[in-house]
Scaffold this motif. Structure first.
Motif, PDB file in Angstrom:
ATOM      1  N   GLU A 103      19.082  25.391 -26.420  1.00  0.00           N
ATOM      2  CA  GLU A 103      17.845  24.999 -25.741  1.00  0.00           C
ATOM      3  C   GLU A 103      16.698  24.882 -26.738  1.00  0.00           C
ATOM      4  N   ALA A 104      16.644  25.817 -27.699  1.00  0.00           N
ATOM      5  CA  ALA A 104      15.581  25.804 -28.701  1.00  0.00           C
ATOM      6  C   ALA A 104      15.669  24.576 -29.604  1.00  0.00           C
ATOM      7  N   LEU A 159      10.430  24.246 -18.568  1.00  0.00           N
ATOM      8  CA  LEU A 159       9.613  24.715 -19.696  1.00  0.00           C
ATOM      9  C   LEU A 159       8.155  24.297 -19.535  1.00  0.00           C
ATOM     10  N   PRO A 169      20.395  34.936 -27.796  1.00  0.00           N
ATOM     11  CA  PRO A 169      19.235  34.054 -27.655  1.00  0.00           C
ATOM     12  C   PRO A 169      18.090  34.403 -28.612  1.00  0.00           C
ATOM     13  N   LEU A 215       9.633  34.886 -23.574  1.00  0.00           N
ATOM     14  CA  LEU A 215      10.597  33.961 -23.020  1.00  0.00           C
ATOM     15  C   LEU A 215      11.815  33.941 -23.935  1.00  0.00           C
ATOM     16  N   SER A 216      13.004  34.055 -23.376  1.00  0.00           N
ATOM     17  CA  SER A 216      14.237  33.997 -24.163  1.00  0.00           C
ATOM     18  C   SER A 216      14.913  32.656 -23.928  1.00  0.00           C
ATOM     19  N   LEU A 217      15.325  32.025 -25.028  1.00  0.00           N
ATOM     20  CA  LEU A 217      15.991  30.727 -24.973  1.00  0.00           C
ATOM     21  C   LEU A 217      17.286  30.771 -25.755  1.00  0.00           C
ATOM     22  N   ARG A 218      18.286  30.038 -25.300  1.00  0.00           N
ATOM     23  CA  ARG A 218      19.505  29.872 -26.075  1.00  0.00           C
ATOM     24  C   ARG A 218      19.183  28.985 -27.270  1.00  0.00           C
ATOM     25  N   PHE A 225      15.646  21.069 -17.436  1.00  0.00           N
ATOM     26  CA  PHE A 225      15.229  22.130 -18.351  1.00  0.00           C
ATOM     27  C   PHE A 225      13.840  21.848 -18.903  1.00  0.00           C
ATOM     28  N   ASN A 267      14.670  26.453 -33.087  1.00  0.00           N
ATOM     29  CA  ASN A 267      15.794  27.325 -33.456  1.00  0.00           C
ATOM     30  C   ASN A 267      15.852  27.614 -34.959  1.00  0.00           C
ATOM     31  N   GLU A 325      13.984  35.195 -28.719  1.00  0.00           N
ATOM     32  CA  GLU A 325      12.853  35.600 -27.886  1.00  0.00           C
ATOM     33  C   GLU A 325      11.575  35.083 -28.528  1.00  0.00           C
TER      34      GLU A 325
END
Length: 75
Positions: free
Chosen positions: A66-67, A28, A50, A60-63, A24, A4, A52
């Motif tokens: 999550e990142a 992944l 999110p 892939l898109s992550l919040r 999760f 992130n 990308e």
């Protein structure tokens, strides 16, 4: 460093994925985001969430939350 915190256009290598969210993490890993995989941050949403990324040829898109669980090393 965590995923992130990478700026757009930066490439990195995945070091590890935190086991805090087992389901999760498993998802992944099944998508190919394994330790050693090369990723590139493609773009951020207007409010920064999110994120990308490109991994193994697909997007892939992550919040952000999550990142934060993915440890990376810049290339």
């Amino acid at each position: 460093m965590t995923l992130n915190k990478l700026p757009v256009g930066t490439s990195a290598t995945v070091l590890s994925i935190s086991p805090s969210q087992a389901g999760f993490r498993r998802k992944l890993l099944s998508l190919g985001m394994t330790p050693g995989a090369k990723i590139t941050v493609k773009r951020l949403a207007p409010l920064g969430d999110p994120i990308e990324i490109e991994v193994r040829g697909f997007s892939l898109s992550l919040r952000k939350s999550e990142a934060e669980t993915i440890q990376v090393e810049t290339i």
